[in-house]
Design a protein around this motif. Structure first.
Motif, PDB file in Angstrom:
ATOM      1  N   GLU A  89       0.726  -1.308  -0.085  1.00 13.04           N
ATOM      2  CA  GLU A  89       0.127   0.133   0.056  1.00 13.04           C
ATOM      3  C   GLU A  89       0.994   1.130   0.041  1.00 13.04           C
ATOM      4  O   GLU A  89       0.249   2.367  -0.168  1.00 13.04           O
ATOM      5  N   VAL A 124      -4.514  -0.669  -3.956  1.00 18.46           N
ATOM      6  CA  VAL A 124      -5.424   0.623  -3.899  1.00 18.46           C
ATOM      7  C   VAL A 124      -5.733   0.695  -2.474  1.00 18.46           C
ATOM      8  O   VAL A 124      -6.488  -0.089  -1.978  1.00 18.46           O
ATOM      9  N   VAL A 155      -0.262   7.614 -10.720  1.00 18.34           N
ATOM     10  CA  VAL A 155      -0.033   7.294  -9.198  1.00 18.34           C
ATOM     11  C   VAL A 155       1.015   8.696  -8.803  1.00 18.34           C
ATOM     12  O   VAL A 155       2.059   8.799  -9.608  1.00 18.34           O
ATOM     13  N   THR A 163      -0.723   7.975  -4.027  1.00 18.48           N
ATOM     14  CA  THR A 163      -2.173   7.898  -4.399  1.00 18.48           C
ATOM     15  C   THR A 163      -2.533   7.970  -5.780  1.00 18.48           C
ATOM     16  O   THR A 163      -1.760   8.401  -6.520  1.00 18.48           O
ATOM     17  N   VAL A 164      -3.552   7.194  -6.002  1.00 16.93           N
ATOM     18  CA  VAL A 164      -3.972   6.966  -7.475  1.00 16.93           C
ATOM     19  C   VAL A 164      -5.149   8.150  -7.617  1.00 16.93           C
ATOM     20  O   VAL A 164      -5.978   8.259  -7.027  1.00 16.93           O
TER      21      VAL A 164
END
Lengths: 207, 207
Positions: A89, A124, A155, A163-164
């Motif tokens: 993550e 995610v 990303v 973070t996406v």
DNA sequence: CAGCATAACAGACATTTGTCTGGTATAGCA
DNA sequence: TGCTATACCAGACAAATGTCTGTTATGCTG
């Protein structure tokens, strides 16, 4: 060891070696010998040489455990599959460190023109992209180095956290847009944000 | 060869060996030595022993080229990858025929307890499941023969057409619920609908 | 500074592994 | 019957590979 019909032992040896190779481990002649109970190494060697002759095996000479499967036997178009590191993550704590200690590897088909090191995978977190069909727990495969293009899902590295989001480049600067009305658009000040790459694939296990 | 900071050379050696192992080929000590230009084999051996000590590598003793990645680093488990037939969109025209003529094969990791023939893949049409993060163009991998369980996302065969929905079994009979408010719940009369299997994985290419 | 851990070297040695040369036996075939 | 091809054996040999023992140098730390 009694004499067996022509080709029969050879086939059994081939299957044994093939299975070992598919496990990623080339056996030595004496390992094959022991497995079949032959009393001479040469028996194995002549069979394997014959298998190479027939094109059923390939041998890298001048090295031990040098037998390989010819491409046709191992790749049914699987040869482009590469192990892409799954970084988990990547919460606060550091991206570079995560690269060195992947959680595992994912078999991903990548184009020949690209290098394996251009890719990594992330899991995610959060619902911010659920409107784009990207849910928490999904795995995204990311292509690095791609020049940031407006409109692509990327990303981004914000304060050591990956973070996406969907990238938008406009006159007002860079925008990272979530695809969920419950989240706000991010407008990171220049220099505080690094685009790691663009999302090229998504995988979800449903169990 | 000058002395390098602690751990630096070891990391470089680890990466080299890891990459070779991921290519399916364990290097010998002297191959590593040559690659780095060391003048002593022992230099490599001590580094590799240390890496084993640290748990970053595993060594099968009593054999040449015996170094392996610990499971955490090599669990891409390419061995379990099986070619699962991709049937395309399976519009009207027949499901059984599509099984015979797949568009291609997808490398999918399936459990040892299951047979390859239990799986197939479909391309998703329509927006009816977009609320569950399943978009048109996505590929779903389907496990056949699984007993229909209420609440699971399944592939149903309705009038020779395959469709992805969430299955609900209640006192009123079978319901196929889309996950999109624009679509209606289907209540097929008994016998007119066959559940082909349940969706176990989803893949999406983003290009 | 002394002590200690680590990096790197040097060379001998042991084990594993592959190669070679030649031999025995059996089945099939002209 | 003799010829030939194949399966298998025997043992020696050589090359590749891993292991050991000891040494030198460098940086870190109390």
């Amino acid at each position: 060891m009694p004499k067996t019909p022509p080709g029969q032992t050879r086939n059994r040896i081939f299957r044994f070696v093939r299975d070992r190779l598919l496990e990623g481990d080339s056996p030595s002649l004496r390992e094959v010998q022991r497995h079949f109970g032959f009393r001479a190494v040469e028996t194995v060697r002549s069979h394997l040489s014959a298998l190479v002759e027939e094109g059923r095996l390939i041998k890298k000479s001048g090295r031990s455990r040098g037998y390989r499967l010819p491409s046709s036997a191992s790749d049914w178009s699987f040869n482009r599959l590469q192990p892409v590191p799954l970084l988990g993550e990547v919460a606060a704590g550091g991206f570079e460190e995560a690269i060195e200690n992947p959680e595992g590897n994912l078999p991903v088909e990548i184009p020949d023109s690209r290098d394996l090191s251009d890719y990594f995978a992330l899991r995610v977190r959060g619902e911010s992209m659920s409107g784009a069909g990207i849910l928490p727990g999904d795995t995204v495969i990311v292509e690095r180095r791609a020049a940031p293009v407006s409109g692509q899902i990327v990303v981004a590295l914000l304060e050591e956290e990956a973070t996406v989001k969907r990238l938008h480049l406009g006159p007002g600067g860079m925008e990272l847009r979530p695809e969920n009305p419950d989240f706000n658009i991010l407008r990171p000040p220049p220099g505080s944000c690094r685009i790691l790459g663009r999302v090229v694939e998504l995988r979800r296990q449903i169990r």
